[in-house]
Design a protein around this motif. Structure first.
Motif, short mmCIF file in Angstrom:
data_model
loop_
_atom_site.label_atom_id
_atom_site.label_comp_id
_atom_site.label_asym_id
_atom_site.label_seq_id
_atom_site.Cartn_x
_atom_site.Cartn_y
_atom_site.Cartn_z
N GLY A 34 67.58 22.27 47.49
CA GLY A 34 67.28 21.31 46.43
C GLY A 34 66.06 21.72 45.63
O GLY A 34 65.69 22.90 45.58
N ALA A 35 65.42 20.75 45.03
CA ALA A 35 64.23 21.02 44.22
C ALA A 35 63.10 21.49 45.12
O ALA A 35 62.87 20.95 46.20
CB ALA A 35 63.82 19.75 43.48
N ARG A 36 62.41 22.52 44.66
CA ARG A 36 61.31 23.07 45.44
C ARG A 36 59.98 22.74 44.80
O ARG A 36 59.84 22.79 43.58
CB ARG A 36 61.45 24.60 45.55
CG ARG A 36 62.77 25.06 46.11
CD ARG A 36 62.79 26.57 46.22
NE ARG A 36 64.13 27.07 46.50
CZ ARG A 36 64.43 28.35 46.66
NH1 ARG A 36 63.48 29.27 46.51
NH2 ARG A 36 65.66 28.73 46.92
N ALA A 37 59.02 22.42 45.64
CA ALA A 37 57.67 22.19 45.13
C ALA A 37 57.09 23.53 44.68
O ALA A 37 57.33 24.56 45.30
CB ALA A 37 56.80 21.58 46.23
N PRO A 38 56.35 23.55 43.59
CA PRO A 38 55.78 24.81 43.10
C PRO A 38 54.77 25.39 44.07
O PRO A 38 53.93 24.69 44.61
CB PRO A 38 55.11 24.39 41.78
CG PRO A 38 54.83 22.93 41.95
CD PRO A 38 55.96 22.39 42.76
N PHE A 39 54.89 26.69 44.31
CA PHE A 39 53.97 27.39 45.20
C PHE A 39 53.23 28.41 44.35
O PHE A 39 53.78 29.45 43.99
CB PHE A 39 54.74 28.08 46.33
CG PHE A 39 53.87 28.48 47.48
CD1 PHE A 39 53.61 27.59 48.50
CD2 PHE A 39 53.30 29.75 47.55
CE1 PHE A 39 52.81 27.95 49.57
CE2 PHE A 39 52.50 30.11 48.61
CZ PHE A 39 52.26 29.20 49.63
N THR A 40 52.00 28.11 44.00
CA THR A 40 51.27 28.92 43.03
C THR A 40 50.23 29.80 43.70
O THR A 40 49.81 29.55 44.84
CB THR A 40 50.56 28.02 42.01
OG1 THR A 40 49.58 27.23 42.70
CG2 THR A 40 51.56 27.10 41.32
N ALA A 41 49.81 30.84 42.97
CA ALA A 41 48.77 31.73 43.47
C ALA A 41 47.46 30.97 43.67
O ALA A 41 46.70 31.23 44.60
CB ALA A 41 48.56 32.89 42.50
N LYS A 42 47.21 30.00 42.79
CA LYS A 42 46.00 29.20 42.90
C LYS A 42 45.99 28.41 44.20
O LYS A 42 44.96 28.33 44.89
CB LYS A 42 45.90 28.25 41.70
CG LYS A 42 44.65 27.39 41.69
CD LYS A 42 44.62 26.51 40.45
CE LYS A 42 43.35 25.63 40.44
NZ LYS A 42 43.30 24.76 39.24
N ALA A 43 47.13 27.82 44.53
CA ALA A 43 47.21 27.06 45.77
C ALA A 43 47.09 27.97 46.98
O ALA A 43 46.48 27.60 48.00
CB ALA A 43 48.54 26.30 45.81
N LEU A 44 47.66 29.16 46.88
CA LEU A 44 47.55 30.12 47.98
C LEU A 44 46.11 30.52 48.21
O LEU A 44 45.62 30.58 49.35
CB LEU A 44 48.40 31.35 47.68
CG LEU A 44 48.38 32.47 48.72
CD1 LEU A 44 48.89 31.95 50.06
CD2 LEU A 44 49.22 33.65 48.25
N LEU A 45 45.39 30.79 47.12
CA LEU A 45 43.98 31.15 47.23
C LEU A 45 43.16 29.99 47.79
O LEU A 45 42.19 30.20 48.52
CB LEU A 45 43.44 31.57 45.86
CG LEU A 45 43.94 32.91 45.32
CD1 LEU A 45 43.41 33.14 43.91
CD2 LEU A 45 43.50 34.05 46.24
N LEU A 46 43.57 28.76 47.44
CA LEU A 46 42.89 27.60 47.99
C LEU A 46 43.01 27.58 49.51
O LEU A 46 42.03 27.33 50.23
CB LEU A 46 43.50 26.32 47.41
CG LEU A 46 43.01 25.00 48.03
CD1 LEU A 46 41.53 24.80 47.75
CD2 LEU A 46 43.83 23.83 47.50
N SER A 47 44.20 27.85 50.02
CA SER A 47 44.42 27.86 51.46
C SER A 47 43.58 28.94 52.13
O SER A 47 42.97 28.71 53.19
CB SER A 47 45.90 28.09 51.78
OG SER A 47 46.69 27.03 51.30
N VAL A 48 43.56 30.13 51.53
CA VAL A 48 42.76 31.22 52.08
C VAL A 48 41.28 30.84 52.09
O VAL A 48 40.57 31.06 53.08
CB VAL A 48 42.97 32.51 51.27
CG1 VAL A 48 42.01 33.60 51.72
CG2 VAL A 48 44.42 32.99 51.39
N GLY A 49 40.82 30.25 50.99
CA GLY A 49 39.43 29.84 50.90
C GLY A 49 39.07 28.77 51.91
O GLY A 49 38.01 28.83 52.55
N VAL A 50 39.95 27.79 52.08
CA VAL A 50 39.70 26.72 53.05
C VAL A 50 39.64 27.29 54.46
O VAL A 50 38.77 26.91 55.27
CB VAL A 50 40.80 25.64 52.96
CG1 VAL A 50 40.71 24.69 54.15
CG2 VAL A 50 40.66 24.87 51.66
N GLY A 51 40.54 28.22 54.78
CA GLY A 51 40.52 28.85 56.09
C GLY A 51 39.23 29.59 56.34
O GLY A 51 38.64 29.52 57.43
#
Length: 256
Positions: free
Chosen positions: A87-104
């Motif tokens: 079905g519809a997929r939530a957008p997975f962006t580079a910005k969000a990925l970098l956010l996860s890396v930064g939070v980790g």
């Protein structure tokens, strides 16, 4: 039940397969860090089998909770759900990925800082130990799969989802939008239990378990858990997994 399995079958199997990967990947690390007393009659092989079995049981419970109760309070794994359901997929962006890396990275930086405060008061053998003479780099890297996948599935998808659902049922049953404090409470409680959960391995990994060591284990893990919980709330399980993986690479591989 048939409808539930028909709708979520692919996601259940996919998440379960990921946890098996995590369980197998952590076995080398356990081999290097776990001491089995001869008088116990146990072997490391039995420990490995038990680890996989327990992981499977815990994962099935967490998946059931996350897919039922978690969804009722807006928590879940939006990217995996959309992808496997077609079905519809939530957008997975580079910005969000970098956010996860930064939070980790930030979570582990704070964890290491707090750990440094405890180090002078830890048992001498632990305070002077270095990762280089305990666990090889490659075994430390592999822990990211167990920590990132298994632990996030259990503590966030399972425990945090249940706590948020329970608090919502008790205090905000009629409210369509649940108050933020309920999610914050879920984050904190799940993080605290995440820290407590690490105590089970202490007797097998440390020759002396002191009060200071117990407090240190709970606190440093709870700090990281709160960061991962915030990501789960705001972004979804996938982002919490990525952040936890980054944290484990830094903690268990780079820093040892």
């Amino acid at each position: 039940m048939k409808t539930f399995l028909r709708t979520n079958g692919k996601l259940i199997l996919f998440l379960l397969a990921l946890t098996w990967i995590g369980s197998l990947a952590v076995l080398p690390y356990l081999g290097y860090t776990t001491v089995v007393p001869p008088e116990s009659g146990l072997t490391k092989e039995l420990l490995y089998v038990t680890t996989v079995i327990n992981s499977t049981i815990n994962s099935l419970l967490a998946i059931a909770v996350g897919l039922t109760l978690g969804r009722r309070v807006g928590l879940g794994a939006p990217h995996l759900t959309g992808w496997l359901a077609g079905g519809a997929r939530a957008p997975f962006t580079a910005k969000a990925l970098l956010l996860s890396v930064g939070v980790g990275a930030v979570a582990i930086a704070l964890t290491v800082g707090v750990d440094a405060l405890f180090r002078p008061y830890l048992p001498a053998a632990l305070a002077s130990a270095s990762g280089e003479d305990v666990v090889p780099f490659w075994a430390g890297v592999l822990t990211m799969f167990y920590g990132g996948i298994n632990e996030e599935l259990w503590m966030r998808f399972g425990v945090m989802s249940f706590v948020v659902w329970l608090l919502s049922a008790l205090f905000a049953r009629t409210k369509e939008k649940k108050p933020a404090w309920i999610y914050v409470a879920g984050i904190v409680l799940a993080a605290a239990l995440f820290g407590v959960g690490h105590l089970a391995a202490a007797p097998a990994m440390f020759a002396e378990v002191t009060t200071v060591l117990v407090v240190r284990i709970i606190l440093v893990n709870a700090i990281a858990g709160m960061f991962f919980g915030a990501l789960y709330w705001k972004k979804g399980l996938e982002y919490a997994i990525i952040a936890h993986m980054v944290g484990d690479i830094v903690l268990h591989a780079i820093l040892g």
